[in-house]
Write a protein that holds these residues in place. Sequence first.
Motif, mmCIF file in Angstrom:
data_model
loop_
_atom_site.group_PDB
_atom_site.id
_atom_site.type_symbol
_atom_site.label_atom_id
_atom_site.label_comp_id
_atom_site.label_asym_id
_atom_site.label_seq_id
_atom_site.Cartn_x
_atom_site.Cartn_y
_atom_site.Cartn_z
ATOM 1 N N ILE A 175 -16.925 19.104 59.036
ATOM 2 C CA ILE A 175 -17.619 17.946 58.615
ATOM 3 C C ILE A 175 -16.566 16.791 59.238
ATOM 4 N N PHE A 176 -17.318 15.890 60.121
ATOM 5 C CA PHE A 176 -16.595 14.811 60.576
ATOM 6 C C PHE A 176 -16.925 13.411 59.962
ATOM 7 N N ASN A 177 -15.970 12.949 59.244
ATOM 8 C CA ASN A 177 -16.508 11.718 58.335
ATOM 9 C C ASN A 177 -15.799 10.569 58.692
ATOM 10 N N ASN A 178 -16.369 9.397 58.901
ATOM 11 C CA ASN A 178 -15.568 8.061 59.040
ATOM 12 C C ASN A 178 -15.292 7.486 57.483
ATOM 13 N N LYS A 179 -14.124 7.328 57.119
ATOM 14 C CA LYS A 179 -13.768 6.775 55.727
ATOM 15 C C LYS A 179 -14.591 5.393 55.712
ATOM 16 N N TYR A 180 -14.394 4.499 56.675
ATOM 17 C CA TYR A 180 -14.677 3.217 56.686
ATOM 18 C C TYR A 180 -16.098 3.178 57.568
ATOM 19 N N GLY A 181 -17.037 3.641 57.307
ATOM 20 C CA GLY A 181 -18.179 3.714 58.167
ATOM 21 C C GLY A 181 -19.044 2.579 57.835
ATOM 22 N N ASP A 182 -20.339 2.760 57.794
ATOM 23 C CA ASP A 182 -21.405 1.604 57.677
ATOM 24 C C ASP A 182 -21.798 1.575 56.094
ATOM 25 N N GLY A 183 -21.181 2.153 55.241
ATOM 26 C CA GLY A 183 -21.461 2.263 53.882
ATOM 27 C C GLY A 183 -22.610 2.912 53.460
ATOM 28 N N LYS A 184 -23.563 3.324 54.375
ATOM 29 C CA LYS A 184 -24.864 4.208 54.124
ATOM 30 C C LYS A 184 -24.592 5.632 54.051
ATOM 31 N N HIS A 185 -23.794 6.067 55.046
ATOM 32 C CA HIS A 185 -23.992 7.662 55.210
ATOM 33 C C HIS A 185 -22.519 8.188 54.960
ATOM 34 N N TYR A 186 -21.389 7.397 54.527
ATOM 35 C CA TYR A 186 -20.120 7.603 54.359
ATOM 36 C C TYR A 186 -19.525 7.007 52.897
ATOM 37 N N SER A 187 -18.597 7.951 52.700
ATOM 38 C CA SER A 187 -17.622 7.212 51.393
ATOM 39 C C SER A 187 -16.498 6.737 51.538
ATOM 40 N N ASP A 188 -15.978 5.791 50.997
ATOM 41 C CA ASP A 188 -14.460 5.453 51.287
ATOM 42 C C ASP A 188 -13.497 6.011 50.283
ATOM 43 N N GLN A 189 -13.751 7.059 49.674
ATOM 44 C CA GLN A 189 -12.935 7.586 48.689
ATOM 45 C C GLN A 189 -11.676 8.171 49.566
ATOM 46 N N SER A 190 -10.711 8.522 48.721
ATOM 47 C CA SER A 190 -9.577 9.030 49.281
ATOM 48 C C SER A 190 -9.643 10.295 49.535
ATOM 49 N N ARG A 191 -9.310 11.210 50.607
ATOM 50 C CA ARG A 191 -9.321 12.725 50.576
ATOM 51 C C ARG A 191 -7.972 13.151 50.901
ATOM 52 N N GLU A 192 -6.975 12.548 50.279
ATOM 53 C CA GLU A 192 -5.478 13.129 50.360
ATOM 54 C C GLU A 192 -4.952 13.908 49.449
ATOM 55 N N GLU A 193 -5.864 14.044 48.396
ATOM 56 C CA GLU A 193 -5.630 15.120 47.385
ATOM 57 C C GLU A 193 -6.796 16.113 47.055
ATOM 58 N N SER A 194 -6.458 17.206 46.461
ATOM 59 C CA SER A 194 -7.627 18.008 46.177
ATOM 60 C C SER A 194 -8.360 17.343 44.868
ATOM 61 N N GLY A 195 -9.534 17.603 44.973
ATOM 62 C CA GLY A 195 -10.317 17.303 43.974
ATOM 63 C C GLY A 195 -11.872 17.106 44.381
ATOM 64 N N ASN B 228 -16.058 27.391 51.097
ATOM 65 C CA ASN B 228 -15.284 28.205 51.528
ATOM 66 C C ASN B 228 -15.487 28.634 52.868
ATOM 67 N N GLN B 229 -16.614 28.045 53.523
ATOM 68 C CA GLN B 229 -16.432 28.023 55.264
ATOM 69 C C GLN B 229 -16.799 27.144 55.838
ATOM 70 N N THR B 230 -16.206 25.846 55.166
ATOM 71 C CA THR B 230 -16.550 24.318 55.981
ATOM 72 C C THR B 230 -15.016 23.647 55.647
ATOM 73 N N LEU B 231 -14.827 23.291 56.780
ATOM 74 C CA LEU B 231 -13.639 22.237 56.760
ATOM 75 C C LEU B 231 -14.048 20.879 56.698
ATOM 76 N N TYR B 232 -13.022 20.219 56.189
ATOM 77 C CA TYR B 232 -13.210 18.496 56.269
ATOM 78 C C TYR B 232 -12.203 18.066 56.792
ATOM 79 N N LEU B 233 -12.750 17.113 57.880
ATOM 80 C CA LEU B 233 -11.795 16.066 58.544
ATOM 81 C C LEU B 233 -12.411 14.649 58.493
ATOM 82 N N ASP B 234 -11.499 13.731 58.496
ATOM 83 C CA ASP B 234 -11.932 12.381 58.433
ATOM 84 C C ASP B 234 -11.004 11.497 59.266
ATOM 85 N N ARG B 235 -11.381 10.138 59.362
ATOM 86 C CA ARG B 235 -10.420 9.090 60.197
ATOM 87 C C ARG B 235 -11.164 7.778 59.838
#
Length: 353
Positions: free
Chosen positions: A218-238, A257-264
């Motif tokens: 999963i490639f996610n943009n934390k500060y995207g257009d606000g429609k398909h992305y979320s601005d929540q922090s991913r620095e901690e488990s939860g 357990n088969q999906t890795l998460y990346l953001d920028r």
Amino acid sequence: MTHLPTNAELMSIYAHRHVRGEMSAEELWKVSVRELRIYIHSLKEDKRNCIRDVASIRNEIVELQAQQRIERDDYQNKLDTQAEHITRLQTEVDTWMKCLKSQQEKTEKEHQDLMDDIEEWRGAAAARAIQMDNMEELMISERNKYNAEVEALMMRIDAQKDEVVNDNQLDIDRRECASSTKKTHDTFEDFIKEDANLKTERNTKISEIPIPEISTLIFNNKYGDGKHYSDQSREESGEFIYMGQKKGRNDPYIIPNQTLYLDRSKNDMPYVYRGLITHKETINPNTGSGATYKLTLDTTHIYKGIHSGQILPLVEGVPRGRGKCCMKRSCLSHLQVEAKDSLCIGILRVKSI
């Protein structure tokens, strides 16, 4: 004016000749029935021709019927063969579906058992850590108590030096202090050995657990257009909220357990590895604008030596330019996987190299 005589006129002429004796009765008969005989002869010829035509047509009909019968039998045989082939294929498909369902249930059960074992070992490790903390506190308390006893003993010894105390009593006190110290030390050593054995056994069990192969990124943009992305922090488990694709074509490939998460943060920045998706829950189904999911992220997961929060920089040699997706290609190179879909999408299927 001359004209051709009619049949009646000819018969009248022939009758007068017969009366006058110029023509015999036989000749009169032959002349009278000559046209009739010619007509009868032509009718017989026509009848023979009709019989020949009917016989020829009948032979053609018989040949056509035989050919149609052969073709019909051939088509029926082909239909029967195809029906048998379809039935056999359907049987094979049903068998494979049963095997696949059984294998899938078995795999899910094994995976659930492994996850239960992992959770059990994690709980045991947490309980052991709490026990270690309590033991350390106990050891500190015992050490402080021992030091206080030693100081009190030393003060008593110093006080009794002037009074000439019995040496045997001093030796007994010293032996008691030494015995108490040795007993506490032996208890701590036994605890350390038991904890080391438990950790070794836990590491052995965990190393024997098969790690599921990563199938999705999963490639996610934390500060995207606000429609398909979320601005929540991913620095901690939860848990966090994630918006799927608008059409939802690759949403089913987000497998726990088969999906890795990346953001920028920005489009021109490199991606950051955050961790492993361990749980997926659908909050709102896709009604045309994309589904909403609640995902659980495990930042303690280390993938091929890459830790959570580690930046995946641009790799030298990857194609650059508009539409080349150089940052994603660099991530694939770092993670040692290969894309199975277009790099333009955010939910990307991959396979190990």
